[in-house]
Design an enzyme around this catalytic site. Structure first.
Site, PDB file in Angstrom:
ATOM      1  N   HIS A  75       0.782  -1.168   0.055  1.00 46.43           N
ATOM      2  CA  HIS A  75       0.016   0.219   0.223  1.00 46.43           C
ATOM      3  C   HIS A  75       0.974   1.147   0.082  1.00 46.43           C
ATOM      4  O   HIS A  75       2.063   1.154   0.003  1.00 46.43           O
ATOM      5  CB  HIS A  75      -0.978  -0.001   1.290  1.00 46.43           C
ATOM      6  CG  HIS A  75      -0.189  -0.149   2.513  1.00 46.43           C
ATOM      7  ND1 HIS A  75       0.586   0.599   3.044  1.00 46.43           N
ATOM      8  CD2 HIS A  75      -0.362  -1.166   3.482  1.00 46.43           C
ATOM      9  CE1 HIS A  75       0.965   0.163   4.240  1.00 46.43           C
ATOM     10  NE2 HIS A  75       0.537  -0.868   4.289  1.00 46.43           N
TER      11      HIS A  75
HETATM   12  P1  TYD Z   1      -1.280  -2.589   8.199  1.00 45.23           P
HETATM   13  O1  TYD Z   1      -0.603  -1.249   8.083  1.00 45.23           O
HETATM   14  O2  TYD Z   1      -2.423  -3.090   6.977  1.00 45.23           O
HETATM   15  O3  TYD Z   1      -0.052  -3.537   8.020  1.00 45.23           O
HETATM   16  P2  TYD Z   1       0.987  -3.586   6.869  1.00 45.23           P
HETATM   17  O4  TYD Z   1       2.186  -3.874   8.003  1.00 45.23           O
HETATM   18  O5  TYD Z   1       0.757  -5.296   6.522  1.00 45.23           O
HETATM   19  O6  TYD Z   1       0.710  -2.869   6.036  1.00 45.23           O
HETATM   20  O7  TYD Z   1      -1.895  -2.846   9.539  1.00 45.23           O
HETATM   21  C1  TYD Z   1      -2.710  -4.095   9.723  1.00 45.23           C
HETATM   22  C2  TYD Z   1      -3.675  -3.863  10.818  1.00 45.23           C
HETATM   23  O8  TYD Z   1      -2.956  -3.291  12.268  1.00 45.23           O
HETATM   24  C3  TYD Z   1      -4.893  -3.056  10.606  1.00 45.23           C
HETATM   25  O9  TYD Z   1      -5.991  -3.688  10.931  1.00 45.23           O
HETATM   26  C4  TYD Z   1      -4.624  -1.853  11.192  1.00 45.23           C
HETATM   27  C5  TYD Z   1      -3.864  -2.012  12.367  1.00 45.23           C
HETATM   28  N1  TYD Z   1      -3.051  -1.025  12.729  1.00 45.23           N
HETATM   29  C6  TYD Z   1      -3.333  -0.105  13.825  1.00 45.23           C
HETATM   30  O10 TYD Z   1      -4.617  -0.472  14.375  1.00 45.23           O
HETATM   31  N2  TYD Z   1      -2.429   0.931  14.193  1.00 45.23           N
HETATM   32  C7  TYD Z   1      -1.211   1.103  13.512  1.00 45.23           C
HETATM   33  O11 TYD Z   1      -0.556   1.829  13.987  1.00 45.23           O
HETATM   34  C8  TYD Z   1      -1.009  -0.017  12.302  1.00 45.23           C
HETATM   35  C9  TYD Z   1       0.173   0.452  11.669  1.00 45.23           C
HETATM   36  C10 TYD Z   1      -2.005  -1.005  12.091  1.00 45.23           C
END
Ligand code: TYD
Length: 133
Positions: free
Chosen positions: A49
């Site tokens: 993303h």
């Molecule tokens: P996401 O940013 O999609 O993970 P990736 O590292 O794979 O991009 O986040 C995964 C899940 O964690 C999503 O449901 C949202 C939650 N999350 C939070 O609640 N707070 C945060 O600071 C982050 C980074 C993620």
């Protein structure tokens, strides 16, 4: 701003080494949030993303992984494998984090609080927005 590897201070000590980062000396943004990624099973990929507004800085505190950035035209892979440097990722770069070693620990600091609306999760939409800038 462009992505860049930022070298961190390294205080060598026979009792154990120490590194740190502060705004504005090492980091180009003020930290609003810190999170970390750990216990990643072999072969998994995180990210995939871009963010409309937030800047991030990623350090491999332990182990190693690759951060693959796409600017809408080209892809660059950064391998992070030391705790005394990190990768600055400005807003509007598509990122994928992959090739995590066993027991790797990715520390991420962000310029914003968590905001689900800041995510761009569709690569075609990202390219359209990036090229419209
Ligand atoms: P996401 O940013 O999609 O993970 P990736 O590292 O794979 O991009 O986040 C995964 C899940 O964690 C999503 O449901 C949202 C939650 N999350 C939070 O609640 N707070 C945060 O600071 C982050 C980074 C993620």
């Amino acid at each position: 701003m462009n992505p860049k590897i930022i070298e961190l201070p390294k205080i060598l000590d026979k009792r154990g080494n120490l590194s740190f980062f502060e705004y504005p000396q090492q980091l180009p943004f003020q930290i609003a949030r810190t999170y970390w990624i750990y216990d990643v099973p072999g072969g998994e990929v995180r990210g995939s993303h871009a963010f409309k507004n937030q800047d991030e800085f990623i350090v491999a505190l332990s182990g190693s992984f690759d951060v693959v950035l796409h600017d809408g035209e080209n892809e660059i892979k950064y391998s992070l494998n030391r705790s005394y440097y990190g990768l600055y990722i400005p807003k509007m770069f598509w990122r994928r984090v992959e090739n995590f070693s066993t027991n790797s620990l990715a520390l991420v600091v962000s310029s914003t609080l968590y905001d689900v609306n800041d995510y761009i999760r569709n690569f075609e939409e990202f390219k359209r927005m990036k090229n419209a800038n």
